[in-house]
Enzyme design. Structure first.
Site, PDB file in Angstrom:
ATOM      1  CG  HIS A 200      -1.825   1.180   1.229  1.00  0.00           C
ATOM      2  ND1 HIS A 200      -3.042   1.196   0.714  1.00  0.00           N
ATOM      3  CD2 HIS A 200      -1.570   2.390   1.793  1.00  0.00           C
ATOM      4  CE1 HIS A 200      -3.453   2.330   0.811  1.00  0.00           C
ATOM      5  NE2 HIS A 200      -2.806   3.198   1.320  1.00  0.00           N
ATOM      6  CB  CYS A 201       1.915   3.526  -2.494  1.00  0.00           C
ATOM      7  SG  CYS A 201       3.164   4.778  -3.024  1.00  0.00           S
ATOM      8  CB  VAL A 202       1.147   6.641   2.234  1.00  0.00           C
ATOM      9  CG1 VAL A 202       1.124   5.665   3.401  1.00  0.00           C
ATOM     10  CG2 VAL A 202       2.826   6.948   2.097  1.00  0.00           C
TER      11      VAL A 202
END
Length: 365
Positions: A200-202
């Site tokens: 999951h890429c913020v």
């Protein structure tokens, strides 16, 4: 120097180099940057080791005795919001940083480079890369990464083979109540199961999965290229200024009253005094280029070997996921887990850039 207009780019416009003292704090600042980079590399390399995780845990315990409990709760709430919930904080921060860098490049470097008769193709390349980067950034943000639903559950179960170690058969997600296909994972931030889950890429506020990994890799590549191009243009501009002004041929008086020949350290310090914002921009984009370049190489390695970040991280523990109560022998070999999804470089890359099930939902609709 830049408040009232563009400076004159000639040797006469520079003050007497012998009257400029050494800036020792710049050396300390460069040392600080080197230590930050070293710490970042050590964290990336040692993130899989239990030793580093133990150090972090013990460090957190020490800080728990120093920091007041109310402040700890506030910090945990902020960290939970930033990294464990979907929000646009880092997306906005990303756009602000990118806007600041390009504003500085346009406001100062672009005009000065035109005076020095730089090629316009050379100067406009960062803008071209910015346009392409924003396109792939948007696609990474809005594209469905491969969310597993009741409608496509059976389809995804047939895509990848179960290895029986990291991805055993007949496992259900307790949150989504779905059978988990091989190479899938439930994302606690997005609260969904994702096919071929990577991470999951913020920065894009989205999971990176089977359907948007290609966009994420393109976004990362163009971002690295734009930072590197801007670093090259800015560095060439400063080098040409030094050559034109003959600063490197001058001498100066050091703190002990001795006459010294201008060296590289002094040149950097002098440029920092003369063009502080440009030198700071160069330092920022150079460091950013190395960080992004290292991460890009890591992502390309994963793509070439058909691995995900999740699989790479869990690979050294996956040998015993089917027997969690059995202790690992001290001399056990790690070959119990084998990557069965790699089928050669071109097949692996084709799987990422031409995912077979990417158009499934469009066809269903």
């Amino acid at each position: 120097m830049f408040g009232g207009g563009t400076p004159e780019l000639s040797a006469e416009s520079y003050p007497d180099k012998r009257n400029i003292p050494r800036m020792d704090f710049l050396v300390l600042f460069l040392l600080y940057l080197a230590l930050v980079l070293l710490g970042f590399v050590m964290i990336c390399i040692g993130s899989k080791t239990h030793y580093l995780q133990g150090l972090i845990s013990r460090g957190a315990q020490v800080f728990s005795y120093i920091i007041p409990e109310c402040l700890q709760r506030a910090m945990l709430s902020v960290l939970h919001y930033l990294f464990h919930t979907r929000n646009y904080t880092f997306v906005v921060l990303h756009l602000i940083l990118q806007g600041m860098v390009y504003t500085e490049y346009t406001w100062e470097i672009f005009g000065l480079c035109q005076q020095l008769e730089f090629s316009l193709y050379y100067l406009f390349l960062p803008y071209l890369l910015l346009i392409v980067n924003l396109l792939f950034f948007t696609l990474s943000c809005v594209t469905n990464p491969g969310t597993i639903t009741k409608a496509n559950e059976l389809l995804f179960l047939q895509v990848y083979e179960f290895d029986g170690v990291m991805f055993p058969k007949n496992v259900r997600c307790p949150t989504c109540d779905l059978r988990k296909p091989a190479r899938s994972k439930h994302c606690g931030v997005c609260n969904r199961c994702v096919h071929r889950f990577d991470h999951h890429c913020v920065w894009v506020n989205n999971c990176i999965g089977a359907w948007n990994t290609r966009y994420f890799l393109s976004y990362l590549f163009t971002l690295t290229a734009s930072a590197a191009t801007m670093a090259v243009v800015s560095t060439v501009f400063l080098v040409r200024l030094v050559v034109m002004s003959d600063v490197y041929l001058q001498t100066y008086v050091d703190d002990l009253g001795h006459l010294q020949v201008v060296d590289t350290v002094f040149l950097v310090q002098y440029l920092f005094l003369t063009f502080p914002r440009i030198v700071f921009l160069v330092g920022f984009v150079v460091v950013l280029s190395f960080l992004l370049g290292g991460y890009l190489c890591f992502c390309l390695y994963l793509a070439a070997t058909n691995q995900t970040t999740n699989e790479w991280y869990k690979g050294d523990r996956a040998w015993c996921q089917h027997c969690p109560h059995v202790a690992r022998p001290p001399a056990a070999e790690p070959q119990a887990y084998r990557n069965i999804h790699s089928h050669g470089l071109w097949s692996n890359l084709r799987e990422i850039f031409l995912p077979a099930t990417a158009c499934y939902e469009r066809k269903e609709k």
